[in-house]
Every structure is written in structure tokens, then in C-alpha cells.
Design a protein around this motif. Structure first.
Motif, short mmCIF file in Angstrom:
data_model
loop_
_atom_site.label_atom_id
_atom_site.label_comp_id
_atom_site.label_asym_id
_atom_site.label_seq_id
_atom_site.Cartn_x
_atom_site.Cartn_y
_atom_site.Cartn_z
N GLY B 36 -33.78 -8.55 -168.20
CA GLY B 36 -33.83 -9.89 -167.04
C GLY B 36 -34.47 -10.35 -166.57
O GLY B 36 -34.22 -11.59 -165.56
N TYR B 37 -35.89 -9.24 -165.75
CA TYR B 37 -36.26 -9.30 -164.42
C TYR B 37 -36.78 -10.90 -164.99
O TYR B 37 -37.07 -11.20 -163.43
CB TYR B 37 -36.87 -7.55 -164.68
CG TYR B 37 -37.93 -7.51 -165.34
CD1 TYR B 37 -39.06 -8.40 -165.79
CD2 TYR B 37 -37.65 -6.53 -166.26
CE1 TYR B 37 -39.69 -8.20 -166.40
CE2 TYR B 37 -38.57 -6.35 -167.37
CZ TYR B 37 -39.68 -7.55 -167.69
OH TYR B 37 -40.96 -6.70 -168.45
N GLN B 38 -37.64 -11.01 -165.67
CA GLN B 38 -38.96 -12.35 -165.69
C GLN B 38 -37.30 -13.73 -166.05
O GLN B 38 -38.40 -14.21 -165.26
CB GLN B 38 -39.06 -12.46 -167.54
CG GLN B 38 -39.83 -13.70 -167.18
CD GLN B 38 -40.75 -14.06 -168.55
OE1 GLN B 38 -40.84 -13.11 -169.85
NE2 GLN B 38 -40.95 -14.81 -168.85
N GLU B 39 -36.83 -13.74 -166.09
CA GLU B 39 -36.17 -14.61 -165.99
C GLU B 39 -35.24 -14.48 -164.21
O GLU B 39 -35.39 -16.15 -163.80
CB GLU B 39 -34.35 -14.58 -167.42
CG GLU B 39 -34.62 -14.92 -168.14
CD GLU B 39 -34.77 -13.77 -168.83
OE1 GLU B 39 -35.37 -12.63 -168.22
OE2 GLU B 39 -34.76 -13.42 -170.28
N ALA B 40 -34.57 -13.74 -163.76
CA ALA B 40 -34.41 -13.95 -162.01
C ALA B 40 -35.61 -14.23 -161.58
O ALA B 40 -35.10 -14.36 -160.40
CB ALA B 40 -34.18 -12.51 -162.34
N ILE B 41 -36.64 -13.17 -161.52
CA ILE B 41 -37.83 -14.13 -160.79
C ILE B 41 -38.00 -14.66 -160.74
O ILE B 41 -38.78 -15.87 -159.78
CB ILE B 41 -39.04 -12.68 -161.46
CG1 ILE B 41 -38.77 -11.14 -160.83
CG2 ILE B 41 -40.65 -13.26 -161.05
CD1 ILE B 41 -39.84 -10.08 -161.61
N THR B 42 -38.35 -15.73 -162.19
CA THR B 42 -39.17 -17.19 -162.07
C THR B 42 -37.43 -17.87 -161.80
O THR B 42 -37.80 -19.27 -162.06
CB THR B 42 -39.07 -17.45 -163.32
OG1 THR B 42 -38.27 -17.38 -164.75
CG2 THR B 42 -40.74 -16.71 -163.98
N ASN B 43 -36.16 -18.01 -161.79
CA ASN B 43 -34.62 -18.72 -161.72
C ASN B 43 -34.93 -18.81 -160.13
O ASN B 43 -35.37 -17.90 -158.88
CB ASN B 43 -33.83 -17.32 -161.61
CG ASN B 43 -32.50 -18.40 -161.19
OD1 ASN B 43 -32.82 -19.47 -161.01
ND2 ASN B 43 -31.33 -18.16 -162.15
N VAL B 61 -41.19 -4.81 -171.29
CA VAL B 61 -41.16 -5.45 -172.51
C VAL B 61 -42.28 -6.41 -171.74
O VAL B 61 -43.04 -7.66 -171.85
CB VAL B 61 -39.97 -5.96 -172.95
CG1 VAL B 61 -39.47 -4.95 -173.68
CG2 VAL B 61 -39.03 -6.87 -171.43
N GLY B 62 -43.15 -6.42 -170.48
CA GLY B 62 -43.83 -7.42 -169.71
C GLY B 62 -42.96 -7.89 -169.22
O GLY B 62 -41.95 -8.84 -169.32
N ASP B 66 -42.16 -17.23 -173.07
CA ASP B 66 -40.17 -17.98 -173.53
C ASP B 66 -39.52 -17.82 -173.15
O ASP B 66 -38.99 -17.88 -172.29
CB ASP B 66 -39.82 -16.92 -175.01
CG ASP B 66 -40.69 -17.66 -176.36
OD1 ASP B 66 -41.45 -18.69 -176.60
OD2 ASP B 66 -40.54 -16.71 -177.00
N ASP B 67 -39.01 -16.88 -172.00
CA ASP B 67 -38.50 -16.26 -171.07
C ASP B 67 -38.36 -17.03 -169.33
O ASP B 67 -37.82 -16.77 -168.62
CB ASP B 67 -38.10 -14.76 -170.72
CG ASP B 67 -37.60 -14.19 -172.06
OD1 ASP B 67 -37.17 -15.61 -172.45
OD2 ASP B 67 -37.57 -13.10 -172.33
N TYR B 68 -39.27 -17.51 -169.15
CA TYR B 68 -39.73 -18.09 -167.65
C TYR B 68 -37.88 -19.20 -167.60
O TYR B 68 -38.18 -19.98 -168.23
CB TYR B 68 -41.10 -19.42 -167.77
CG TYR B 68 -42.03 -18.72 -168.12
CD1 TYR B 68 -42.50 -17.76 -166.58
CD2 TYR B 68 -42.83 -19.02 -168.97
CE1 TYR B 68 -43.45 -16.72 -167.15
CE2 TYR B 68 -43.91 -17.84 -168.82
CZ TYR B 68 -44.62 -17.01 -167.82
OH TYR B 68 -45.60 -16.40 -167.71
N ALA B 333 -30.65 -14.72 -167.28
CA ALA B 333 -29.95 -13.32 -169.16
C ALA B 333 -29.06 -13.36 -168.66
O ALA B 333 -28.31 -14.30 -167.80
CB ALA B 333 -31.01 -12.35 -168.56
N GLY B 334 -28.54 -13.14 -169.89
CA GLY B 334 -26.78 -12.24 -169.73
C GLY B 334 -26.41 -12.75 -171.62
O GLY B 334 -26.62 -13.13 -171.85
N PRO B 335 -25.31 -12.69 -170.69
CA PRO B 335 -23.97 -12.73 -172.21
C PRO B 335 -24.17 -14.39 -172.77
O PRO B 335 -23.69 -15.05 -171.40
CB PRO B 335 -22.62 -12.04 -172.25
CG PRO B 335 -22.75 -12.27 -170.42
CD PRO B 335 -23.87 -11.73 -170.02
#
Lengths: 170, 360
Positions: B36-43, B61-62, B66-68, B333-335
Motif C-alpha cells: 500500500g505504499y502508493q495509496e499511502a503516499i497519495t493519501n 510493484v512500482g 489505478d492506485d492513486y 490499502a488494507g482489508p
């Protein structure tokens, strides 16, 4: 053709929401008595009672009601007033049933309740409202409105009796 | 190139520079999820913060399309252990390093993030900087840093905008909205209007929505006096669902006190118990503020509890259609265990409409 219209999770969520709404509308738990109409209404009433206990740490009386003698399709001339486990005079009663259809069962339940005492107020909670009322009765708390044809059947199943929690439309 | 993470208590963590080569300061928080680093960085909840990722390797995974969680990230820096030089995923469009460079966010890698975690867990939240040197000047600078109190006004939308659909009319009060929250409402066909955090209640009355969602966001909820005032005026008139920072705002609006956590919680897979059913769900949590208990005479009713520590993570108003959770039901990210809360919000709106339609 049988279709599951509410699965176990959806049923749980509906009962949870009804419980919150009962607390909300009743403005607390004062004088609350939950009355389940037999057979599956009793199970649902117990579940609502358990939920309130989990939430508020208070045991609310949950009462079973058999209104068979008060039905309009029975020929009992002098029905015996039901003996309820908790007096309901002056109480805020929430009547619980599984399916609301013509309203005739609820009419019988209301008469039975009135014969047993004089509640301050009666509210009606049903898991399913399928329409086709034949009497001026409406629910205060609804799990789910399911528009149906008269030819269709709605069956609420509960784990305590039917070994599964679901609502099916056939 | 050598770089340093300097904490306000003087502790220095050396590492290697990656991402943009600029110096930065901010509040340091640690994210412990493995993904979930991409989600966190753009959160936007992390606005003005430096995020340290404690999972040993990051960037495998770069970055993908989709994950912004927002279009422009608002974080101040990234601290990681090992970095993947080779990104390998079919969705990857660029490496984490390339992304951070393009967004002018500095990074620090090869840091002992386990030691960093223990340090913060023991000593609590800290300000920190990413610097090329760790001389006295750098230490003085981070000690003197004053953390802003206006993060929400930085990231909340300046103008109202619609996210049209064909279902229920929902107003979202944007305190730092994540894309996934809008996506969850879209999935349920909600016709959304996103409003700035300081929208007065009259504007909401004009829109006359079926329900209101108050989003998660960054910073101190006590600073959001306008949002709190608006909420006090509108609660009871519309069904309300609040998440994260929104949870704190609703708590404050109802006379409760929220407290800054000693060690900010940015984790996934935290265990939460729904009190009414005793059901357990795993949740993503993301916040610096929490509510330890609700007094018995409060109008708010505890609905969700943390299992591993004493904390109230969800409540509902006893008499009004208002509920809030201090975790992220949208996940990302997350459950996804708690996504049904969006269905509960829809049910609440539907029940409210049905009740209003009944005429006697």
C-alpha cells in the motif's frame, strides 16, 4: 424458482439497523418491551434483545406472543387473553414479526396485546415488508422492503429453527 | 548519496538518498502495512508528514494508474528500508524513485526502520527532517519547526464539484478525501456533491441531500471549528456517516474530547469488534487522534471497539441518524472487511426517506 433475497450477513445488518432505530426512536430504553410474534418473530425479537444487551449492557424484556386465537380466519368465539411473561401496561412495546403482508397477523397480535394489557405505545418492526396490505397497518421499522406479486412466497429462515439464516423468494 | 533523517530529539538515522534531492521537514509517522505504499503516499491524510515504511522492502510493484488516492501527493518525504531497483508488475508505469522525483518528494533508503519503529513507539510522535548534513544548524532547525495546523484547508477542495450518478444524493464534506471513498459511493450509484470543509450549513440545506459523508483527512480535528459548527447545525436533519478525521469532528461536535495519540497509528489489519453483533473485522487505520472512552451520559453510543487496546473506534448517536468510525472502511490499502459500512450508510438514508414518506 427460488431466490435468496437476504443472505445471512444482510439479515444480520438489517436486524442491527432496526435495533439502532428502535433505540433512536424510543429515545433510549425506558419502559421498552419487545414482543415477538410466534414463531420466527420470537427469534427475531430475541436477537434484537441480545443486540440491545451487547450495546447498552441492559437486559430488555423479550416476550413471546401467540395470537392464533385472535386470527380472523379462526372460529374461536371467546379467545383467552395471552399470559405474557412481562406486564405490558404502560410500556413501550415493539412488536416484532418476520414478514408483513396483508396485516392480518399483526391485527390479531394487536388485539391479543390489548387483551393482555394497556401499553403506552406499540410500534411494529418487521424484517420484510412485502406489500399487499389489506388493513391500515404500517411498520415503524423495516429490515427490507421487497415488492412482490401475490403469487410469490417470501420465507424467512432462522438458524434456531431452519438451521440457516436467509430470506428466500419463491 | 548519503542523507540523514534527523529527529527532533537529536537522533540521527543515516541512509541513502532517493527520489527528489531536496531537504524537507515534517511530522514523522510510520506506516506498518506490507502493501500500500502508493495509496499511502497519495493519501491526503498524510499531508505535511514524512512517512516511514517499516516493511523491509518497498517499491517492488512500482507505481500504477489505478492506485492513486489523490492526483497530487501532499506528503513531505518517504523513508524506507531496502528499495527495489527493479520494478516488476504488469501494471507498473514507473518506479517509486521516478515517481518521487517527478513529484519533487525526497526519499531516504537503507534506513534501519525496525530501530526507527522502536524509537517512535517508545518516545512518541516526532518532527523530523531529511537533510544532506546533520550539523548543529540542522538539529536547531528541526527543533524550531512549528507544525502547521491548517492541513485540511490546504487539501480540501476549494470549490464544490459533482460526481454524478443516478442514485441517492450524497454530500461529501472533503477534509482530505480519498479517491476510494468516492469510488465506494459510485459503486452504490450515489450522486455525490463534494463540498469544501468549511461549507456553511445553509449551502447544505440548499442542496438538501439524502445523506452526508464526512471524510477522513490530515491534522488536528480541534482546528476545524467551522466544520464542527456546521455539523452541530445539520446533525439530525440528514443521515450522517463520518470516517477518521470526520469521526473526531462528530465527537467534538457532540461534546466529547479526542486526544492525540502518543504514537500515531498508520496500520492495516487492526482488529475491531462490532459491539452489537460481537463480529470481528480487520481494518486499516490511519490517524493521530483517538477517543479512549465515551461517558455513560453522552448522547453517543459506542458501536466499535479496538480489541488489542482500550479505544472507541466507532459510535452512533443515540437519538439521531449519525454514525462514525475511526478506521478506513474503504480500505485502499488494507482489508475490505468493513466496506459494508457504506451499505449501512445507504440503508440509513433509505430508512430515513421511507420514514419521511410515511404520512399520518
Amino acid at each position: 424458482m427460488t431466490k435468496v433475497v437476504l443472505d445471512k450477513t444482510a439479515m444480520q445488518r438489517a436486524l442491527t439497523r432496526i435495533t439502532y432505530e428502535i433505540i433512536e426512536q424510543n429515545r433510549g430504553l425506558n419502559d421498552l418491551v419487545i414482543v415477538g410474534v410466534k414463531t420466527r418473530g420470537i427469534v427475531l425479537a430475541q436477537r434484537i434483545g441480545e443486540r440491545i444487551a451487547q450495546l447498552e449492557n441492559t437486559k430488555i424484556p423479550v416476550v413471546a406472543l401467540d395470537a392464533t386465537e385472535y386470527r380472523d380466519d379462526r372460529t374461536v368465539s371467546q379467545p383467552t387473553p395471552p399470559q405474557l411473561a412481562t406486564p405490558i401496561t404502560g410500556k413501550n412495546v415493539v412488536l416484532v414479526d418476520d414478514v408483513l403482508y396483508t396485516g392480518r397477523t399483526i391485527r390479531a397480535a394487536l388485539n391479543a396485546l390489548m387483551a393482555a394489557g394497556r401499553p403506552q405505545k406499540i410500534a411494529l418492526a418487521v424484517l420484510i415488508d412485502r406489500g399487499h396490505r389489506e388493513l391500515p397497518i404500517r411498520p415503524d421499522f423495516v429490515g427490507k422492503n421487497i415488492p412482490t406479486a401475490r403469487t410469490e412466497k417470501i420465507k424467512v429462515q432462522v438458524a434456531e429453527i431452519d438451521e440457516i439464516d436467509q430470506v428466500i423468494l419463491a | 548519496m548519503k542523507r540523514f533523517l534527523i529527529l527532533e530529539d537529536g537522533t540521527v538515522f543515516p541512509g541513502e538518498s532517493f527520489g527528489a534531492s531536496i531537504n524537507t521537514t515534517g511530522e514523522l509517522v510510520l506506516y506498518t502495512g506490507a502493501t500500500g505504499y502508493q495509496e499511502a503516499i497519495t493519501n491526503k491524510s498524510y499531508t505535511g508528514q514524512i512517512i516511514g515504511f517499516t516493511y523491509p522492502q518497498q517499491g517492488a510493484v512500482g507505481i500504477n494508474r489505478d492506485d492513486y488516492e489523490s492526483i497530487e501527493p501532499t506528503i513531505k518525504g518517504v523513508v524506507i528500508g531496502e528499495s527495489y531497483e527493479l520494478t516488476s508488475h504488469w501494471r507498473a508505469q514507473m518506479t517509486l524513485d521516478q515517481f518521487l522525483r517527478s513529484k519533487r518528494i525526497p526519499g531516504l533508503k537503507n534506513v534501519d526502520t525496525r530501530r526507527l519503529y522502536r524509537h517512535l513507539a517508545t518516545h512518541g510522535n516526532m518532527k523530523a527532517s531529511l537533510m544532506d548534513t546533520h550539523d548543529d544548524h540542522a538539529h536547531d532547525q528541526i527543533k524550531a519547526l512549528v507544525v502547521a495546523n491548517n492541513q485540511v484547508s490546504q487539501v480540501s477542495t476549494k470549490q464544490a464539484y459533482p460526481s454524478p450518478n443516478i442514485g441517492r444524493n450524497v454530500v461529501v464534506l472533503d477534509l482530505g478525501l480519498k479517491n476510494t471513498v468516492l469510488r465506494e459511493l459510485s459503486k452504490r450509484q450515489c450522486n455525490v456533491t463534494v463540498l469544501p470543509f468549511d461549507t456553511p450549513s445553509e449551502t447544505i440545506t440548499t442542496i438538501s441531500p439524502d445523506g452526508i459523508l464526512i471524510s477522513d483527512g490530515p491534522g488536528n480535528p480541534q482546528a476545524l471549528t467551522k466544520t464542527i459548527a456546521t455539523l452541530q447545525e445539520i446533525q439530525g436533519h440528514y443521515p450522517i456517516f463520518a470516517i477518521g478525521l470526520g469521526f473526531s469532528v462528530v465527537a467534538l461536535a457532540n461534546g466529547l474530547a479526542v486526544e492525540a495519540r502518543h504514537f500515531a497509528r498508520h496500520q492495516i489489519n487492526l482488529v475491531v469488534k462490532e459491539k452489537i453483533t460481537q463480529n470481528i473485522c480487520l481494518t486499516a487505520q490511519n490517524g493521530n487522534y483517538g477517543l479512549t472512552a465515551i461517558p455513560a451520559d453522552s448522547n453517543l453510543l459506542t458501536t466499535h471497539l479496538a480489541v488489542n487496546h482500550q479505544e472507541v473506534l466507532g459510535f452512533r448517536h443515540r437519538f439521531l441518524p449519525v454514525f462514525a468510525v475511526n478506521f478506513d472502511p474503504e480500505a485502499a490499502a488494507g482489508p475490505t472487511d468493513a466496506q459494508h459500512l457504506f451499505d449501512d450508510f445507504l440503508d440509513l438514508m433509505n430508512a430515513d426517506i421511507e420514514r419521511k414518506q410515511r404520512v399520518f
